[in-house]
Scaffold this motif. Structure first.
Motif, PDB file in Angstrom:
ATOM      1  N   PRO A   1      59.133  69.110  39.576  1.00 23.76           N
ATOM      2  CA  PRO A   1      60.196  69.334  38.891  1.00 23.76           C
ATOM      3  C   PRO A   1      61.543  69.474  39.580  1.00 23.76           C
ATOM      4  N   ASP A   2      61.497  69.369  40.814  1.00 27.14           N
ATOM      5  CA  ASP A   2      62.461  69.228  41.874  1.00 27.14           C
ATOM      6  C   ASP A   2      63.131  67.817  42.086  1.00 27.14           C
ATOM      7  N   LEU A   3      62.627  66.757  41.325  1.00 29.21           N
ATOM      8  CA  LEU A   3      63.158  65.435  41.404  1.00 29.21           C
ATOM      9  C   LEU A   3      63.687  64.991  40.061  1.00 29.21           C
ATOM     10  N   TYR A   4      64.942  64.179  40.344  1.00 28.81           N
ATOM     11  CA  TYR A   4      65.738  64.032  39.017  1.00 28.81           C
ATOM     12  C   TYR A   4      66.203  62.691  39.336  1.00 28.81           C
TER      13      TYR A   4
ATOM     14  N   MET B   1      65.689  63.581  28.088  1.00 29.48           N
ATOM     15  CA  MET B   1      65.231  62.203  27.703  1.00 29.48           C
ATOM     16  C   MET B   1      64.037  61.654  28.504  1.00 29.48           C
ATOM     17  N   GLY B   2      63.476  62.746  29.315  1.00 35.87           N
ATOM     18  CA  GLY B   2      62.203  62.065  30.249  1.00 35.87           C
ATOM     19  C   GLY B   2      61.164  61.594  29.535  1.00 35.87           C
ATOM     20  N   THR B   3      60.923  62.070  28.209  1.00 34.41           N
ATOM     21  CA  THR B   3      59.788  61.497  27.475  1.00 34.41           C
ATOM     22  C   THR B   3      60.190  60.788  26.410  1.00 34.41           C
ATOM     23  N   SER B   4      61.466  60.540  26.421  1.00 41.06           N
ATOM     24  CA  SER B   4      61.995  59.790  25.022  1.00 41.06           C
ATOM     25  C   SER B   4      62.977  58.731  25.469  1.00 41.06           C
ATOM     26  N   TRP B   5      63.024  58.119  26.725  1.00 37.87           N
ATOM     27  CA  TRP B   5      63.679  57.271  27.298  1.00 37.87           C
ATOM     28  C   TRP B   5      62.952  55.872  26.910  1.00 37.87           C
ATOM     29  N   GLY B   6      61.861  55.788  26.658  1.00 40.11           N
ATOM     30  CA  GLY B   6      61.193  54.541  26.166  1.00 40.11           C
ATOM     31  C   GLY B   6      61.708  53.285  27.043  1.00 40.11           C
ATOM     32  N   ASP B   7      62.006  52.178  26.130  1.00 39.61           N
ATOM     33  CA  ASP B   7      62.067  50.995  26.617  1.00 39.61           C
ATOM     34  C   ASP B   7      63.696  50.507  26.813  1.00 39.61           C
TER      35      ASP B   7
ATOM     36  N   ASN C   1      50.224  57.605  37.024  1.00 38.77           N
ATOM     37  CA  ASN C   1      50.746  56.392  37.161  1.00 38.77           C
ATOM     38  C   ASN C   1      52.316  56.503  36.992  1.00 38.77           C
ATOM     39  N   HIS C   2      52.890  56.987  38.287  1.00 42.13           N
ATOM     40  CA  HIS C   2      54.165  57.582  38.164  1.00 42.13           C
ATOM     41  C   HIS C   2      55.324  56.572  37.998  1.00 42.13           C
ATOM     42  N   GLY C   3      55.188  55.468  38.555  1.00 43.66           N
ATOM     43  CA  GLY C   3      56.366  54.584  38.484  1.00 43.66           C
ATOM     44  C   GLY C   3      57.205  54.473  39.796  1.00 43.66           C
ATOM     45  N   PHE C   4      57.008  55.541  40.585  1.00 44.79           N
ATOM     46  CA  PHE C   4      58.024  55.336  41.823  1.00 44.79           C
ATOM     47  C   PHE C   4      57.967  54.222  42.682  1.00 44.79           C
TER      48      PHE C   4
ATOM     49  N   CYS D   1      60.196  58.212  34.938  1.00 47.34           N
ATOM     50  CA  CYS D   1      59.304  58.694  36.220  1.00 47.34           C
ATOM     51  C   CYS D   1      59.277  60.543  36.094  1.00 47.34           C
ATOM     52  N   PHE D   2      60.399  60.945  35.141  1.00 48.88           N
ATOM     53  CA  PHE D   2      60.743  62.245  35.509  1.00 48.88           C
ATOM     54  C   PHE D   2      60.383  63.013  34.020  1.00 48.88           C
TER      55      PHE D   2
END
Lengths: 440, 34
Positions: free
Chosen positions: A413-416, A36-42, A360-363, A30-31
């Motif tokens: 960018p202020d959410l983690y 790793m936000g773009t490579s957390w994957g599955d 499609n943010h996932g939150f 979601c972040f």
């Protein structure tokens, strides 16, 4: 403006706080701006990893295999293989720390896997056991720790110069120097501040920072400093380091001075207010004023880009059952846009000019996360998503009254994720009121 | 195979070493290069 008091503490235990029940952390995916936000994957429940065996009874450090039982952001609830349905020895750890490895790492380094002492008696053939439980299971990619390290490199460096909003006069920017970088968050010290105390924290992708020359380029107010020459080591941060905004076509129908809209109040992020376009700048930027609260000299106007997710067409709050804050002193309540526009002789900004994209943010409501208190932006706090309206998230700070809640965009960018502070070394502000149970 | 997703999962022979000896198992590891 309400702001929190810093609680300088260590040892808040996210794992115990989340527990094994229905409370969930927002997934790392979601972040997009975090390590790793773009490579957390599955990476999910069931993935196996090699972790230190803290129950080996041996003097040297040995490892055993564990499976992910539950994920919360960067943190995982792990269970050693062999414990089956026994949750008694489950433990939380940050999956991005250097001591978590893909299965196979130990053998590559010549280290034997050693089962925990408390289950050694349960099995006479560990080879057969491991073949059975690992075959067909998932593990981390072999280069997982390299990717974590790479994703924690940040291009902003100390002594880089930027233009940033003046925290005491939101209508203008000032030059500031990068003093510290933690996890992509920058501590900026305004130029001309001798002792470094006049600072401002924001993420490097914040819409509040820009390259040197930005204000002049778009016609934004700017506080000129008397510093005529850059000191040794100071360098203007390259333009490509900053967040990009979408190109907009201002040649056709466009925002005009005096048009009305709804906007998140930058001085009270809990409120969406009746607002006015005060000045149209270049490159799609707008100066916005909150109706009923404006200083005569426009010193509290603030700049939003026309594609900002923090401005909305008139009627947005009503359609989405959000309380709209009427202009201060406006007595004809309940507030009606139709009447207000007629009374003020103004028009609403056309709906088509606003950003209607919903990622499609996932939150999901109830998800836990670490969120900046934008009223005190050096504080990253334990928080919960309590409401979602399209791309807008209502962030509640755990243990604090609802009046401290903030509306924040899903791509802010202020959410983690849970565990970001631990990973980056940033101080996490725990919930305001907690029993001893949640302390490590 | 693991569930369909944007990421490519690859079957890998993974080496395991225990006090009893070494052997390999077939596991799934995600490939980020995709």
């Amino acid at each position: 403006v309400k702001s929190k008091t810093v609680i300088p503490v260590k040892g808040f235990d996210w794992g115990r706080y989340i527990g094994t029940g229905d409370i969930n952390g927002a997934p790392v995916g979601c972040f997009k701006h975090v390590p790793m936000g773009t490579s957390w994957g599955d990476l999910a429940e069931g993935v196996r990893v090699e972790v230190p065996n803290t129950d080996s009874g041996l003097p040297m450090k040995v490892y055993w295999i564990a499976g992910v039982i539950k994920l919360a952001g960067n943190k995982a609830l792990l269970r050693y293989e062999g414990f089956d349905g026994d949750s008694g020895r489950d433990f939380w750890c940050n999956i991005c720390v250097p001591d978590i490895h893909p299965v196979g790492w130990c053998a590559a380094g010549g280290k034997p896997l050693v089962p925990p002492k408390s289950i050694q008696h349960k099995c006479t053939n560990w080879k057969a056991f491991l073949v059975k439980c690992l075959t067909g299971a998932k593990t981390l990619p072999i280069d997982f720790s390299t990717k974590v390290q790479q994703s924690m490199q940040f291009p902003f460096k100390k002594l880089m110069r930027v233009e940033v909003v003046d925290k005491t006069h939101l209508c203008r920017t000032r030059v500031a120097l990068v003093e510290q970088v933690i996890g992509g968050r920058l501590r900026l010290v305004y130029e001309e501040c001798e002792d470094g105390s006049d600072d401002f924290w924001c993420h490097m992708y914040s819409p509040l920072i820009h390259s040197i020359g930005w204000s002049r380029g778009i016609g934004h107010r700017f506080k000129r400093s008397d510093v005529s020459k850059k000191l040794d080591g100071q360098v203007d941060a390259p333009g490509q380091l900053f967040a990009k905004v979408k190109d907009v076509d201002q040649s056709g129908e466009w925002f005009k001075d005096g048009m009305k809209l709804e906007a998140i109040d930058p001085l009270n992020l809990s409120a969406i207010c009746v607002a006015t376009v005060r000045k149209v700048l270049a490159d799609g930027y707008l100066m916005i004023g909150i109706d009923g609260s404006e200083a005569a000299d426009g010193s509290d106007w603030f700049c939003y880009h026309s594609t900002s997710p923090s401005i909305f067409p008139a009627g947005f709050c009503e359609i989405n059952t959000i309380e709209l804050t009427p202009p201060r002193g406006y007595t004809k309540l309940p507030f009606r846009w139709f009447d207000y526009l007629r009374e003020t002789g103004s028009v609403a900004a056309p709906v088509k000019l606003f950003n209607k994209e919903v990622p499609n943010h996932g939150f999901r409501p109830g998800m836990k996360l670490e969120a900046v208190d934008l009223m005190e932006p050096r504080l990253v706090c334990v928080a919960t998503v309590t409401r979602i309206v399209h791309r807008l998230l209502r962030i509640h700070f755990d243990g604090w009254e609802d009046e401290y809640d903030q509306w924040v965009d899903c791509e802010s960018p202020d959410l983690y994720p849970v565990g970001w502070c631990q990973l980056t070394g940033y101080q996490l502000q725990p919930p305001a009121v907690l029993g001893e149970f949640y302390w490590d | 195979a693991p569930e369909a997703s944007g990421r490519k999962w690859e079957q890998k022979q993974v080496q395991i070493k225990t006090l009893e000896g070494e052997f390999s198992v077939t596991m799934w590891a995600s490939d980020d290069k995709k």
